[in-house]
Design a protein around this motif. Sequence first.
Motif, mmCIF file in Angstrom:
data_model
loop_
_atom_site.group_PDB
_atom_site.id
_atom_site.type_symbol
_atom_site.label_atom_id
_atom_site.label_comp_id
_atom_site.label_asym_id
_atom_site.label_seq_id
_atom_site.Cartn_x
_atom_site.Cartn_y
_atom_site.Cartn_z
ATOM 1 N N LEU A 23 9.737 -32.885 35.199
ATOM 2 C CA LEU A 23 9.603 -34.023 36.130
ATOM 3 C C LEU A 23 8.514 -33.754 37.168
ATOM 4 N N GLU A 24 8.443 -32.507 37.635
ATOM 5 C CA GLU A 24 7.404 -32.141 38.615
ATOM 6 C C GLU A 24 6.010 -32.384 38.006
ATOM 7 N N THR A 25 5.856 -32.045 36.737
ATOM 8 C CA THR A 25 4.555 -32.249 36.077
ATOM 9 C C THR A 25 4.217 -33.739 36.018
ATOM 10 N N LEU A 26 5.210 -34.572 35.731
ATOM 11 C CA LEU A 26 4.961 -36.018 35.640
ATOM 12 C C LEU A 26 4.550 -36.617 36.979
ATOM 13 N N LYS A 27 4.915 -35.938 38.073
ATOM 14 C CA LYS A 27 4.528 -36.434 39.403
ATOM 15 C C LYS A 27 3.014 -36.389 39.597
ATOM 16 N N THR A 28 2.314 -35.606 38.785
ATOM 17 C CA THR A 28 0.846 -35.594 38.818
ATOM 18 C C THR A 28 0.311 -36.971 38.427
ATOM 19 N N LEU A 29 1.110 -37.682 37.619
ATOM 20 C CA LEU A 29 0.671 -38.970 37.070
ATOM 21 C C LEU A 29 1.093 -40.133 37.953
ATOM 22 N N THR A 30 2.372 -40.160 38.348
ATOM 23 C CA THR A 30 2.891 -41.316 39.082
ATOM 24 C C THR A 30 4.218 -40.994 39.762
ATOM 25 N N THR A 31 4.845 -42.022 40.335
ATOM 26 C CA THR A 31 6.154 -41.894 40.958
ATOM 27 C C THR A 31 7.189 -41.598 39.879
ATOM 28 N N VAL A 32 8.021 -40.623 40.106
ATOM 29 C CA VAL A 32 9.065 -40.301 39.129
ATOM 30 C C VAL A 32 10.440 -40.699 39.658
ATOM 31 N N GLY A 33 10.647 -40.544 40.945
ATOM 32 C CA GLY A 33 11.960 -40.881 41.515
ATOM 33 C C GLY A 33 12.935 -39.739 41.325
ATOM 34 N N LYS A 34 14.128 -39.887 41.896
ATOM 35 C CA LYS A 34 15.134 -38.842 41.805
ATOM 36 C C LYS A 34 15.917 -39.036 40.511
ATOM 37 N N ILE A 35 15.855 -38.075 39.614
ATOM 38 C CA ILE A 35 16.548 -38.166 38.328
ATOM 39 C C ILE A 35 17.509 -36.984 38.240
ATOM 40 N N SER A 36 18.810 -37.275 38.039
ATOM 41 C CA SER A 36 19.794 -36.189 37.957
ATOM 42 C C SER A 36 19.710 -35.519 36.583
ATOM 43 N N TYR A 54 10.483 -41.722 18.968
ATOM 44 C CA TYR A 54 10.158 -41.064 20.241
ATOM 45 C C TYR A 54 9.765 -39.602 20.045
ATOM 46 N N HIS A 55 8.573 -39.277 20.482
ATOM 47 C CA HIS A 55 8.104 -37.884 20.409
ATOM 48 C C HIS A 55 7.534 -37.524 21.773
ATOM 49 N N THR A 56 8.181 -36.624 22.485
ATOM 50 C CA THR A 56 7.627 -36.121 23.745
ATOM 51 C C THR A 56 7.418 -34.623 23.597
ATOM 52 N N LEU A 57 6.180 -34.209 23.848
ATOM 53 C CA LEU A 57 5.831 -32.787 23.733
ATOM 54 C C LEU A 57 5.598 -32.188 25.116
ATOM 55 N N LEU A 58 5.926 -30.911 25.219
ATOM 56 C CA LEU A 58 5.659 -30.135 26.431
ATOM 57 C C LEU A 58 4.737 -28.976 26.079
ATOM 58 N N VAL A 59 3.832 -28.651 27.001
ATOM 59 C CA VAL A 59 3.121 -27.373 26.929
ATOM 60 C C VAL A 59 3.773 -26.487 27.976
ATOM 61 N N LEU A 60 4.234 -25.314 27.554
ATOM 62 C CA LEU A 60 4.857 -24.349 28.481
ATOM 63 C C LEU A 60 3.873 -23.224 28.750
ATOM 64 N N ASN A 61 3.815 -22.788 30.010
ATOM 65 C CA ASN A 61 2.909 -21.682 30.354
ATOM 66 C C ASN A 61 3.612 -20.344 30.083
ATOM 67 N N ALA A 92 0.415 -35.955 31.421
ATOM 68 C CA ALA A 92 0.212 -35.288 32.709
ATOM 69 C C ALA A 92 0.069 -33.786 32.522
ATOM 70 N N VAL A 93 -0.922 -33.239 33.194
ATOM 71 C CA VAL A 93 -1.143 -31.786 33.218
ATOM 72 C C VAL A 93 -0.996 -31.361 34.688
ATOM 73 N N ASN A 94 -0.199 -30.353 34.943
ATOM 74 C CA ASN A 94 -0.021 -29.830 36.310
ATOM 75 C C ASN A 94 -1.379 -29.567 36.947
ATOM 76 N N ARG A 95 -1.468 -29.877 38.234
ATOM 77 C CA ARG A 95 -2.754 -29.734 38.909
ATOM 78 C C ARG A 95 -3.347 -28.322 38.732
ATOM 79 N N ASN A 96 -2.516 -27.294 38.859
ATOM 80 C CA ASN A 96 -3.046 -25.913 38.748
ATOM 81 C C ASN A 96 -3.239 -25.459 37.303
ATOM 82 N N GLU A 97 -2.985 -26.367 36.341
ATOM 83 C CA GLU A 97 -3.188 -26.030 34.920
ATOM 84 C C GLU A 97 -4.292 -26.895 34.303
ATOM 85 N N GLN A 98 -4.908 -27.758 35.124
ATOM 86 C CA GLN A 98 -5.953 -28.641 34.593
ATOM 87 C C GLN A 98 -7.220 -27.860 34.283
#
Length: 150
Positions: A23-36, A54-61, A92-98
């Motif tokens: 969710l933090e990574t998606l905040k680079t793109l737009t408003t995410v809101g509070k998601i439990s 539905y296919h959602t992929l993550l890149v993990l560091n 969305a790519v984390n700011r420090n990973e762009q």
Amino acid sequence: IPALPEGYQIRRINADDYERGALETLKTLTTVGKISKEEFTELINTWDKNPEIYHTLLVLNPSGKVAAIGSIIVESKLIHKCGKVGHIEDIAVNRNEQGKKLGLTLIRRLINIGAEAGCYKVILDCDPANELFYVKCGLSRTGVEMQFRF
Ligand code: ACO
């Protein structure tokens, strides 16, 4: 598809990724809101019930944190002989990973999923500021994006 940097991996999202910073990574793109955690898990379960759509992929560091996220939704249509179109969404790519080609690798992987699903095209909408990034990913500009905003 370019190789990821040493120690990075790419895979489908799962419910445990709530703690990994999806969710933090998606905040680079737009408003995410509070998601439990419960809401997150329910949505991943909805996606997992329709894994061909539905296919959602993550890149993990290397620390196991989400560095990038992106989706493709495979739409089945009547036109083009019951053809399929892939819709790339929410990249969305984390700011420090762009600037490490994570975005490019992610888009290439999503396009591959579309190809393997039998899509005749893969499309997306983006800000004009990102056009050159998508051109470098192999896409080209067509049409005009329209919206009815609520
Ligand atoms: N404009 C022009 N060129 C760009 C841009 C840009 N905004 N961003 C990257 N590039 C270039 C890079 O310089 C690189 O070029 P090179 O191969 O000649 O060196 C190439 O594109 C690949 O770049 P990556 O390193 O893979 O890009 P990155 O991992 O930083 O991801 C992204 C790019 C996704 C735009 C990232 O900066 C980001 O998350 N931005 C904020 C959120 C966002 O705008 N997401 C896209 C929304 S559109 C959608 O979701 C469909």
